[in-house]
Design a protein around this motif. Structure first.
Motif, short mmCIF file in Angstrom:
data_model
loop_
_atom_site.label_atom_id
_atom_site.label_comp_id
_atom_site.label_asym_id
_atom_site.label_seq_id
_atom_site.Cartn_x
_atom_site.Cartn_y
_atom_site.Cartn_z
N THR A 493 -2.78 1.22 7.40
CA THR A 493 -3.48 0.13 8.07
C THR A 493 -4.89 0.59 8.42
O THR A 493 -5.08 1.62 9.06
N SER A 497 -5.78 -4.42 8.31
CA SER A 497 -5.10 -4.83 7.08
C SER A 497 -4.50 -3.61 6.40
O SER A 497 -4.93 -2.48 6.64
N ARG A 498 -3.52 -3.85 5.54
CA ARG A 498 -2.89 -2.76 4.80
C ARG A 498 -3.66 -2.50 3.52
O ARG A 498 -4.00 -3.43 2.78
#
Length: 660
Positions: A493, A497-498
C-alpha cells in the motif's frame, strides 16, 4: 574524458604508454593491442571523440568504450587505419546513425557490439559488409522494419543478437537458415509475426542458444519427423509468449540447460507432459500457462539437476511435492491452488535455496518446522495463504535474508518474542496477520531495512524510540546493500492504493506502515528524523498528543497518513515544506484551528480532514472565526499585515507633526 570537448584522456601523458590506465600491451610490452575505457564519462551530453586519437595505435586489436555517452565520431574514417582491429565494443552509448559505422570493406572485425544505443530506422545494409564478423550485437536499440536480407550473407556469424528492437514483418526463416555457423541467436521482444516451425533451425548443427520469445509468433515445436530432425543439441531454448501448445519430447532430451516456455498455451496435466523422462535441465520455466493437476512427489527424479523451477500462474493443485533437486536455488510455485502444509523435506533438504515464492495458494499449517534449515535463503514470499502459528523460528538460521513477505496469513503470537535480528534484511512485510505484543525493538538493529509493513495486526504499546537507528531511513541517498533482480516483486500500500513494486524502483523505496493496530502513546520525536522515508502510515491506532512540527523535516515524504487516531492541536505549518507530499490524511482525530492552504496543501480534498469538528478553512465548508487557533505562520502573517496597516494610518500623522 570528462568534458564535452575532450579528445584525449588525462592520464595518457606518462612516458610509458603500456602503463596507461585501461591499456594492455602485447607480451613484448612494446605495442598497445587493447584499450578498455568503460563508463568513465559523467556528462549527460553526447560526446563525439576524434577517431584519430585511436587510429594512431596501428596494432590495436580490441577497442572497448562502453557507457561513455558517445554520439558518434569525428574523422570516423580514421578507423580504417586499424588493420588489426578485431573487436569493437561501443555498447550503452548514444549513437543514432548506424550508417556512420560502415567499415566492412576496410576492417576485419570479428566482434561488433552496438547494443544499448539509440540506433534508429532499418538495419544499415553496410553492416553486412563485415563478412568476417563472428559476433554482431544490436540489441536494445530502436531499429525497425523488416530484417535486412543481407544478413543471410554473413555466414561467419556465430552470435547474432537483434533482441529488444522493433523489427517487424514475417519471421526471416530463409535468412536464418543460411547462417550455418550460428551458435547463439537472439530475436526476442520484437514485432515479428507469423506461424513457424522449429524445423527452420533443424540444419543449424552448431546452434546452442535460441531465443525468439515475445514476438507475435505461433511456434510449432514438433521436430521428430524424418524431414525435420534436429541436428543440434541446444543448451538454451526460449519460446516465451510464442503460442506454444505442446511440449515436445525432444525438448527434454535435446536441451541440456535452460527451457523457457512462460506465457504460452500449454494445457493438460504436468505428469502427461513430463512422465517417464529424466532431464538434464538446470532451468525450467513454464509459468503463465494453463497446466493443472498435481505435481509428482518425486519431481526430483524427473529433474535431478534443476537449479531454477518456475511453475507460477497455472492451476496446479494438491499437496506440494516432498522433494525437489538438492541443487535447487530458485523455486516459484505462486498463483496456483496448492493446499496442505509446507513439507518438511522442502525446508530441510534444500541448503542451496536462495529464492522461495509460494504466494497466493491455499497453504495451511505452520510455516516451517523448528528444525528446518535454509541457510542461504535471500528472498521468501509466502503471502496470501492460510498459514498459521508463530513467526518461524527456522528463519533465525537464514541470516542472509533480504526480503520477507508473509502478509495476509493467520500468524499470531508476540512478534517481539520470535522475530530475529536479520542484519541484511531490506524488506519486512508481515501485514494482515494476527501478531500481538509490542512493536519489536529488533527492527532498530536492522540498519539496512527499507520497507517495514506491520499493518493490520494486533500490535500494541508505544512506537519504539530507537527507529532512528535504521540508517537507510535517515538518508535517501544511503543505499546500503540491496540485491535485486527481476523476480523480486512486492505488493504494497502506497499513497492509499495497492501497487506492485519491482526492481529497480524497489531498491530506492522507503516505507513504514504500522496502521490498523492498537498502538498508543505519542509519535516519537525520533521518527521525525527519518529524512529518507517516502511513506509513513500510522493510521487507525490509538495515538495521542500533538502532531510534531518536526515532521516537516521528512523532506522526501510523498505520503503521510495520521488518520483515525486521537491526535490533538493544530496542523503544524512546517508541513507545507514537504514539497513531494501528494497524499495526506489526518481525518478522524481531534485537531483544531486553520487548515494550511499554501503550496501542495491547496490540492488536498476535504476527505483528508473529515472527522475533526474543530478544523476550519478550505477545503472544508467550515469558515474560521476569530477564535479559531491559527498556526504560528498565519499568526505572524496576520500580525505583519496589522503592523503595515497601523503604519499606513499613523505615519502621515507623524509627518504632519514633524512638518508643523
Amino acid at each position: 574524458m570528462s568534458s564535452y570537448e575532450s579528445s584525449a584522456f588525462s592520464n595518457w601523458y606518462v612516458e610509458e604508454c603500456c602503463d596507461w590506465e585501461g591499456v594492455e600491451c602485447d607480451p613484448s610490452h612494446t605495442r598497445i593491442h587493447k584499450i578498455f575505457f568503460p563508463h568513465l564519462r559523467s556528462d549527460s551530453e553526447p560526446w563525439f571523440p576524434n577517431a584519430t586519437l585511436f587510429a594512431q595505435f596501428k596494432d590495436l586489436q580490441e577497442l572497448e568504450l562502453p557507457g561513455n555517452y558517445i554520439g558518434g565520431f569525428i574523422s570516423i574514417h580514421a578507423f580504417r587505419k586499424l588493420k588489426h582491429l578485431r573487436k569493437l565494443n561501443l555498447r550503452d552509448n548514444f549513437i543514432q546513425n548506424g550508417s556512420n559505422l560502415c567499415w566492412g570493406k576496410y576492417l576485419l572485425l570479428y566482434n561488433l557490439d552496438l547494443s544499448g544505443n539509440k540506433l534508429q530506422g532499418n538495419l544499415p545494409e553496410c553492416l553486412c559488409d563485415n563478412l568476417f564478423l563472428k559476433e554482431l550485437i544490436l540489441s536494445h536499440n530502436n531499429l525497425f522494419g523488416s530484417i535486412n536480407s543481407c544478413l543471410g550473407n554473413m555466414t561467419s556469424l556465430r552470435l547474432l543478437d537483434l533482441s529488444d528492437n522493433q523489427f517487424s514483418g514475417y519471421f526471416p526463416s530463409l535468412i536464418i537458415s543460411n547462417l550455418t555457423n550460428i551458435e547463439s541467436l537472439f530475436l526476442s521482444r520484437n514485432e515479428l509475426q507469423g506461424k513457424i516451425s522449429l524445423c527452420v533451425f533443424a540444419n543449424l548443427s552448431r546452434l546452442s542458444e535460441l531465443d525468439i520469445s515475445f514476438n507475435h509468433l505461433e511456434v510449432e515445436t514438433e521436430m521428430m519427423s524424418p524431414s525435420c530432425f534436429p541436428s543440434f543439441k541446444l543448451s538454451t531454448l526460449s519460446l516465451g509468449g510464442c503460442n506454444v501448445k505442446k511440449i515436445s519430447p525432444w525438448m527434454l532430451h535435446n536441451i541440456t540447460s535452460e527451457l523457457w516456455l512462460s506465457g504460452n498455451n500449454l494445457t493438460g496435466l504436468f505428469i502427461s507432459n513430463f512422465q517417464n523422462i529424466t532431464s538434464k535441465l538446470t532451468l525450467l520455466d513454464i509459468s503463465d500457462n494453463f497446466l493443472h493437476g498435481t505435481l509428482p512427489e518425486g519431481i526430483n527424479l524427473n529433474f535431478p539437476e534443476l537449479r531454477h523451477l518456475d511453475l507460477s500462474n497455472n492451476s496446479f493443485n494438491g499437496n506440494l511435492p516432498i522433494f525437489f533437486s538438492v541443487q535447487l536455488q530458485m523455486l516459484d510455485l505462486s498463483d496456483n491452488q496448492f493446499q496442505g502444509g509446507i513439507p518438511h523435506g522442502m525446508t530441510s533438504n534444500m541448503s542451496c535455496l536462495l529464492y522461495l515464492r509460494l504466494s497466493r495458494n491455499n497453504l495451511t499449517g505452520d510455516l516451517f518446522s523448528k528444525n528446518s534449515s535454509l541457510p542461504n535463503l535471500r528472498w521468501i514470499y509466502l503471502n496470501n495463504n492460510h498459514l498459521s502459528g508463530i513467526f518461524p523460528y527456522a528463519l533465525t538460521k537464514s541470516m542472509k535474508l533480504r526480503i520477507i513477505d508473509i502478509q495476509n496469513n493467520e500468524l499470531s503470537g508476540e512478534l517481539s518474542s520470535y522475530l530475529p535480528v536479520l542484519p541484511k534484511l531490506n524488506i519486512l512485510i508481515l501485514g494482515g496477520n494476527q501478531f500481538g505484543g509490542q512493536l519489536p525493538v529488533q527492527i532498530c538493529q536492522m540498519r539496512d531495512l527499507h520497507v517495514l509493513d506491520l499493518s493490520e495486526n494486533d500490535l500494541s504499546g508505544d512506537i519504539p524510540d530507537c527507529v532512528d537507528n535504521v540508517t537507510s531511513w535517515l538518508d535517501s541517498s544511503y543505499g546500503g546493500y540491496f540485491l535485486y533482480d527481476s523476480w523480486n516483486k512486492i505488493d504494497l500500500t502506497f499513497k492509499g492504493s495497492r501497487y506492485i513494486f519491482s526492481a529497480p524502483p524497489l531498491a530506492y523505496l522507503r516505507v513504514i506502515d504500522v496502521s490498523c493496530n492498537r498502538l498508543t502513546g505519542k509519535i516519537p520525536i525520533q521518527m521525525t528524523r527519518l529524512k529518507g522515508i517516502h511513506s509513513l502510515n500510522v493510521s487507525n491506532n490509538l495515538l495521542i498528543g500533538q502532531i510534531p512540527s518536526s515532521l516537516g523535516n521528512l523532506i522526501n515524504l510523498e505520503s503521510l497518513d495520521l488518520s483515525h487516531n486521537n491526535l490533538t492541536g493544530v496542523l503544524p505549518h512546517e508541513l507545507v515544506g514537504l514539497v513531494y507530499l501528494s497524499a495526506f490524511n489526518v481525518s478522524f482525530n481531534n485537531l483544531s484551528g486553520m487548515i494550511p492552504i499554501w503550496k501542495q496543501f491547496g490540492t488536498f480534498e476535504s476527505d483528508s480532514y473529515l472527522g475533526n469538528p474543530n478544523l476550519c478553512g478550505h477545503p472544508l465548508q467550515i469558515k474560521c472565526n476569530d477564535s479559531a487557533e491559527t498556526p504560528p505562520i498565519y499568526a505572524r502573517a496576520e500580525k505583519s499585515v496589522s503592523i503595515m496597516y497601523f503604519a499606513v494610518l499613523i505615519c502621515p500623522f507623524f509627518i504632519v507633526i514633524c512638518l508643523g
